[in-house]
Design a protein around this motif. Structure first.
Motif, short mmCIF file in Angstrom:
data_model
loop_
_atom_site.label_atom_id
_atom_site.label_comp_id
_atom_site.label_asym_id
_atom_site.label_seq_id
_atom_site.Cartn_x
_atom_site.Cartn_y
_atom_site.Cartn_z
N ILE A 74 0.87 -1.19 0.00
CA ILE A 74 0.00 0.00 0.00
C ILE A 74 0.90 1.23 0.00
O ILE A 74 1.75 1.39 0.88
N GLY A 75 0.73 2.10 -0.99
CA GLY A 75 1.47 3.35 -1.05
C GLY A 75 0.51 4.52 -1.01
O GLY A 75 -0.58 4.46 -1.58
N LEU A 76 0.89 5.58 -0.31
CA LEU A 76 0.03 6.75 -0.16
C LEU A 76 0.84 8.02 -0.37
O LEU A 76 1.87 8.22 0.28
N ILE A 77 0.39 8.86 -1.29
CA ILE A 77 1.03 10.15 -1.49
C ILE A 77 0.60 11.08 -0.35
O ILE A 77 -0.58 11.16 -0.03
N GLY A 78 1.57 11.76 0.23
CA GLY A 78 1.19 12.67 1.30
C GLY A 78 2.38 13.29 2.01
O GLY A 78 3.48 12.74 2.01
N SER A 79 2.13 14.40 2.64
CA SER A 79 3.13 15.10 3.44
C SER A 79 3.21 14.46 4.82
O SER A 79 2.39 13.58 5.17
N LYS B 189 -5.94 5.22 14.39
CA LYS B 189 -5.82 4.69 15.74
C LYS B 189 -6.99 5.08 16.63
O LYS B 189 -7.54 4.23 17.36
N LYS B 190 -7.40 6.33 16.56
CA LYS B 190 -8.40 6.83 17.50
C LYS B 190 -9.84 6.58 17.05
O LYS B 190 -10.71 6.26 17.85
N GLU B 191 -10.10 6.74 15.74
CA GLU B 191 -11.47 6.60 15.26
C GLU B 191 -11.80 5.18 14.80
O GLU B 191 -12.93 4.73 14.93
N LEU B 192 -10.80 4.49 14.25
CA LEU B 192 -11.05 3.15 13.73
C LEU B 192 -10.44 2.06 14.60
O LEU B 192 -10.57 0.88 14.28
N ASN B 193 -9.77 2.46 15.68
CA ASN B 193 -9.14 1.50 16.59
C ASN B 193 -8.19 0.55 15.89
O ASN B 193 -8.09 -0.64 16.23
N PHE B 194 -7.51 1.07 14.87
CA PHE B 194 -6.53 0.28 14.13
C PHE B 194 -5.17 0.53 14.76
O PHE B 194 -4.52 1.55 14.52
N GLU B 195 -4.73 -0.41 15.60
CA GLU B 195 -3.56 -0.19 16.44
C GLU B 195 -2.29 0.11 15.65
O GLU B 195 -1.45 0.91 16.08
N ALA B 196 -2.13 -0.52 14.51
CA ALA B 196 -0.90 -0.32 13.73
C ALA B 196 -0.85 1.07 13.10
O ALA B 196 0.22 1.53 12.67
N GLY B 197 -2.01 1.73 13.03
CA GLY B 197 -2.05 3.05 12.41
C GLY B 197 -1.58 3.02 10.97
O GLY B 197 -1.89 2.10 10.21
N ILE B 198 -0.77 4.00 10.60
CA ILE B 198 -0.32 4.16 9.21
C ILE B 198 0.94 3.34 8.92
O ILE B 198 1.41 3.30 7.78
N SER B 199 1.49 2.66 9.94
CA SER B 199 2.80 2.01 9.78
C SER B 199 2.89 0.99 8.64
O SER B 199 3.96 0.87 8.02
N PRO B 200 1.82 0.24 8.30
CA PRO B 200 1.96 -0.70 7.17
C PRO B 200 1.98 -0.01 5.80
O PRO B 200 2.21 -0.67 4.79
N VAL B 201 1.72 1.30 5.78
CA VAL B 201 1.60 2.02 4.51
C VAL B 201 2.93 2.72 4.16
O VAL B 201 3.56 3.31 5.03
N HIS B 202 3.30 2.64 2.88
CA HIS B 202 4.48 3.38 2.40
C HIS B 202 4.05 4.83 2.19
O HIS B 202 3.41 5.17 1.20
#
Length: 253
Positions: free
Chosen positions: A193-198, A210-223
């Motif tokens: 998964i790649g995401l363009i962004g600042s 993390k806070k709204e979707l309770n996804f503990e890993a957050g953005i870490s799996p994303v490039h």
């Protein structure tokens, strides 16, 4: 197995990964002949035979590994006590995994998305370019090998071929849509998964996950930011950096 071409075609139509085993050389006494073929699925279903016995069982296991690694493998076996045989012959074979073309889904048909389609032409990726904007296809020119889709986000969950061969790059015109696609991709099976962004966008998405979707890993799996750090800021240069990272990921370099 005389119908192996028809069987492979059926598996290809279903996009089902299989491995084709072919005997390439036989020396001395052996329970198989040159060009004997066997098709193996990930579920260990077999079609055809290379002679049965312990040798065939071991080759089936090797075929499963070849499917998982998506790599062609060659083996040479001497048929002795290890295989509970005394014929002493030698068998060479090749295992070819099939139907595992990497599928790249580019979300956003802007300047970078279009450049990526051009740069990645004639690479292993099968490319689908998606953009939710109405009539946007009229604004762009694409190679005939690129699939374009303007389906709404609500259909992405079922229409995108999520799985081990799925690669995703997110770069739409709308940050809210970027986040929705990112969240969907993280909750689906993907290879990349790649995401363009600042950095600001990355931190915002991380907090929301993390806070709204309770996804503990957050953005870490994303490039994110997506692409190798090779310098350059034009759409073409950014696309080159993303293409380089995708190919690096695919070839596991």
């Amino acid at each position: 197995m005389n119908n192996w071409i028809e069987l492979l075609y059926e598996f290809k139509q279903k996009k089902q990964p299989v491995a084709l085993v072919t005997i390439t050389k036989v020396l001395g006494s052996a329970p198989c002949k040159i060009s004997s073929k066997m098709i193996v699925t990930k579920q260990k279903e077999i079609f055809g035979t290379i002679g049965g016995g312990k040798l065939e069982f071991q080759v089936i296991d090797e075929a499963i590994i070849a499917i998982k690694e998506n790599k062609i493998k060659e083996f040479s076996y001497t048929l002795g006590p290890e295989f509970e045989q005394c014929c002493g012959g030698k068998v060479e074979l090749i295992i070819e995994p099939m139907n595992q073309t990497p599928e790249l889904f580019l979300f956003g048909a802007g300047h970078i998305g279009i450049e990526l389609c051009t740069i990645l032409k004639d690479t292993p990726f099968s490319i689908t370019l998606l953009d939710t904007r109405k009539n946007w296809k009229n604004n762009i020119q694409l190679d005939n090998n690129i699939t374009f889709s303007n389906i709404p986000f609500d259909l992405y969950k079922h229409e995108v071929n999520w799985g081990e061969n799925c690669y995703v790059v997110i770069m739409t015109h709308d940050h809210k849509l970027d986040f929705e696609i990112t969240a969907l991709a993280l909750h689906s099976k993907t290879n990349y998964i790649g995401l363009i962004g600042s950095k600001t966008k990355k931190n915002k998405f991380n907090n929301l996950l993390k806070k709204e979707l309770n996804f503990e890993a957050g953005i870490s799996p994303v490039h994110c930011p997506v692409g190798l750090d090779i310098g350059g800021h034009t759409p073409k240069e950014i696309a080159i950096s993303i293409a380089a990272e995708l190919l690096k990921e695919y070839y596991e370099k």
